[in-house]
Design an enzyme around this catalytic site. Structure first.
Site, mmCIF file in Angstrom:
data_model
loop_
_atom_site.group_PDB
_atom_site.id
_atom_site.type_symbol
_atom_site.label_atom_id
_atom_site.label_comp_id
_atom_site.label_asym_id
_atom_site.label_seq_id
_atom_site.Cartn_x
_atom_site.Cartn_y
_atom_site.Cartn_z
ATOM 1 N N ILE A 48 0.863 -1.176 0.000
ATOM 2 C CA ILE A 48 0.000 0.000 0.000
ATOM 3 C C ILE A 48 0.899 1.226 0.000
ATOM 4 C CG2 ILE A 48 -1.731 1.301 1.302
ATOM 5 C CD1 ILE A 48 -2.617 -1.373 2.513
ATOM 6 N N LYS A 64 5.761 3.348 0.936
ATOM 7 C CA LYS A 64 5.214 2.061 0.518
ATOM 8 C C LYS A 64 5.293 1.098 1.692
ATOM 9 C CE LYS A 64 5.526 -1.330 -3.251
ATOM 10 N NZ LYS A 64 6.206 -1.645 -4.536
ATOM 11 N N ASP A 160 8.291 -5.670 -16.036
ATOM 12 C CA ASP A 160 6.909 -5.213 -15.836
ATOM 13 C C ASP A 160 6.750 -3.758 -16.263
ATOM 14 O OD1 ASP A 160 4.245 -5.530 -15.170
ATOM 15 O OD2 ASP A 160 4.528 -5.050 -13.058
#
Length: 390
Positions: A48, A64, A160
């Site tokens: 999160i 984070k 990614d």
């Protein structure tokens, strides 16, 4: 880095001793009282992200919070991300890690807080909401390639790359983030000691065909395929290969690039994959320039004005979005393309030394490591980096 930036980083590093709890949207952040959480700005499978203010310097940061210790996979991703962010912390187009909050002790070590540079937006938001000039596209692609040149020279594959993992600020400065899926390039290192790579990397829409077709062997060229997909999206305002599953993904790729030639098919190792491709209708390559210039999303965004795409952008696209990974431009080669000549500066596009395989031994030994082993490795990584900074 400027003197002001250095002072800000040092001030933030001195503030990360855990002292208080801050709750935002029912999420508790056990962080130093020197930080004030303002709001949650991102949520993922195991992390999160909150926007916070570092009170002593009035600097906005992104914190984070990661709770990875339920699954070995999450531990591996966290360890990779911390190690790589610390390794590449000085490049202006990679997200800066100010610090990792030091755990009080190993027994109470249940969550991790990465104190990172805050960027107000990402490329996905920009594409969805703005009209982009050719200069915008040039500048964004240049910065992405500049960052990739560095990490690829270290034999690291991001794995990614997608618009939501590319952060942007009001000045169009761009930074790649989220290294949780990154791995060393065993092909580039000419070793088979790196554990087999998995097909389940990269959001499907930006996934190179060799990942789908070969699964276990690929290189930094997969990041370049993602760059090609992102460039297409910057030009047309729409994802170019929005596949619903891997078969549909390949079908969309072949509809645009055409059916692979017999020569290109040689890069495919799987007989099953070859049979699947041969079962599909034969396609001819479409004209990239016509496709992009006449794309309905581009027409709507530009209100039928300024529709023609720069031919030089199309030339770069055609040299990146290539089925055979060995024929794709590398990041270093792409930076020299005429489309990016306004920004290209070899003296400001650094490379680095390859990362020794030993630093990622946990990726080789991961079958032998449980959550407890990985937790200890993460703890040691945080503590040792603190000691090296002290």
């Amino acid at each position: 880095m400027s003197t002001t930036s250095v002072k800000t980083k040092e001030a933030i590093q001195k503030s990360v001793k855990p002292q208080s709890q801050t709750q935002s949207r029912k999420v508790v952040f056990n962080i130093s009282h020197n930080f004030k959480v303002l709001k949650i700005i991102g949520e993922g499978a195991y992390g999160i992200v909150a926007l916070a203010v570092h009170l002593p310097t009035n600097t906005k940061v992104a914190i984070k919070k990661i709770e990875p210790f339920e699954r070995p996979l999450f531990c591996l991703r966290t360890l990779r991300e911390i190690k790589l962010l610390q390794k590449f912390n000085s490049h202006e187009n990679l997200i800066k890690l100010y610090d990792v909050q030091r755990p009080t002790n190993f027994n109470s070590f249940n969550e991790i807080y990465l104190i990172q540079e805050y960027m107000p937006g990402d490329l996905h938001q920009i594409i969805q909401t703005h009209v982009l000039s050719d200069q915008h596209v040039q500048f964004f692609i240049y910065q992405i390639l500049k960052a990739l040149k560095l990490i690829h020279s270290a034999n690291v594959i991001h794995r990614d790359l997608k618009p939501s993992n590319i952060l942007v600020n009001e000045n169009c400065d761009l930074k790649i983030c989220d290294f949780g899926l990154a791995r060393l390039d065993s092909v580039g290192m000419r070793t088979n000691k790196i554990s087999s790579l998995t097909e389940y990397v990269a959001t499907r829409w930006y996934r190179a065909p060799e990942i789908i077709l070969n699964a276990s062997h690929y290189s930094t060229a997969i990041d370049m395929w993602s760059v090609g997909c992102i460039l297409f999206e910057l030009l047309t305002y729409k994802a170019v290969f929005p596949g619903s599953d891997y078969m549909n993904q390949l079908t969309l790729i072949f509809e645009l690039l055409g059916t692979p030639s017999e020569e290109d098919m040689e890069v495919i190792r799987s007989k099953r994959a070859k049979l699947f491709i041969k079962s599909l209708p034969v396609r001819s390559r479409i004209n990239f320039h016509t496709f992009c210039s006449n794309h309905p999303c581009r027409r709507i965004r530009h209100q039928n004005r300024d529709l023609e795409v720069n031919p030089s952008a199309i030339d770069l696209l055609e040299k990146i979005l290539v089925f055979d990974p060995s024929k794709r431009l590398t990041a270093k080669e792409a930076l020299k393309h005429p489309y990016l000549s306004s920004y290209h500066d070899p003296l400001d596009e650094p490379s680095t030394s390859p990362i020794p395989m030993e630093e990622f031994a946990f990726d080789v030994e991961k079958k032998d490591l449980d959550v407890g082993d990985l937790k200890r490795l993460i703890y040691n990584q945080i503590v040792s980096n603190k000691n090296s900074n002290s």
